[in-house]
Enzyme design. Sequence first.
Site, mmCIF file in Angstrom:
data_model
loop_
_atom_site.group_PDB
_atom_site.id
_atom_site.type_symbol
_atom_site.label_atom_id
_atom_site.label_comp_id
_atom_site.label_asym_id
_atom_site.label_seq_id
_atom_site.Cartn_x
_atom_site.Cartn_y
_atom_site.Cartn_z
ATOM 1 N N THR B 11 34.204 54.302 59.562
ATOM 2 C CA THR B 11 35.471 54.548 59.032
ATOM 3 C C THR B 11 36.271 53.427 58.906
ATOM 4 O O THR B 11 36.075 52.292 59.540
ATOM 5 C CB THR B 11 36.183 55.609 59.821
ATOM 6 O OG1 THR B 11 36.362 55.198 61.201
ATOM 7 C CG2 THR B 11 35.435 56.954 59.569
ATOM 8 N N CYS B 12 37.473 53.537 58.092
ATOM 9 C CA CYS B 12 38.372 52.300 57.967
ATOM 10 C C CYS B 12 38.715 51.922 59.416
ATOM 11 O O CYS B 12 39.100 52.715 60.068
ATOM 12 C CB CYS B 12 39.430 52.832 57.123
ATOM 13 S SG CYS B 12 40.921 51.611 56.975
ATOM 14 N N PRO B 13 38.765 50.519 59.620
ATOM 15 C CA PRO B 13 38.518 49.422 58.911
ATOM 16 C C PRO B 13 36.972 49.024 59.029
ATOM 17 O O PRO B 13 36.889 47.953 58.490
ATOM 18 C CB PRO B 13 39.483 48.330 59.423
ATOM 19 C CG PRO B 13 39.690 48.499 60.796
ATOM 20 C CD PRO B 13 39.370 49.915 60.903
#
Lengths: 163, 73
Positions: B11-13
């Site tokens: 997932t981000c980042p």
Amino acid sequence: MNLPANDKKDISIVCFSGEFDKMLAAYTIATGAAATNRKVTMFFTFWGLNALKKERGRKSIGKDFLSRVFNWLMGGRNNLPLSRLNFAGASPKLMSGMMKKNNVAQLDELMEAASALGIRHFACEMSMHILGVAKDDLIDDVQEVVGVATFLNESENAHIIFI
Amino acid sequence: MKHFLDITKETCPMTFVKVKLQLARMDAGEQLEVLLNEGEPLENVPRSCEEQGFKVLSNEPTDNNQHLILIQK
């Protein structure tokens, strides 16, 4: 890292609060910015210094009685409180479990990535002096102990974010 | 030499962080194949690679709303 330079605006993050969730936010922005080709500087002051201590648990470091008590009470990276609903330190552990379950990067992973991405870590001279924390008490990622003037000079072309 | 990175579980980042770190470990001329999800990773990974001066040689949709992109350092 041997990657081409770019002309994006730099990002400077003041890590003041040292709370678990806010450190996650700071490192998420920092690593995201560095990975998208921005120069990133993190400036750790007051409670933010706790996240950088080599000793991850409680240790009474400091030069006098009060600073030793303070540092023991604050602890290190393992003792960062949640900014809401901390429940005497239970919530950060629950939150870590929820993050793991959802494949969201943990603080350690983000800090390792920050190091690998070459993010600059500065520690605040004044708050280290008050809290009796020495550079040797902090992780090796801390490049320099600096004052606010140096931080501002280094952030001349940066967005400054206060967390 | 061709490297491969699956960031569909990230997932981000960490999606673009992992791509950036992998590219940093590679030599110029080497290729990196990245499997990623549609949405933010698909929008940001190719763009940030091109901004760094790397070539995105191909970008093909696969099953399950995923894409396979090929980057040359």
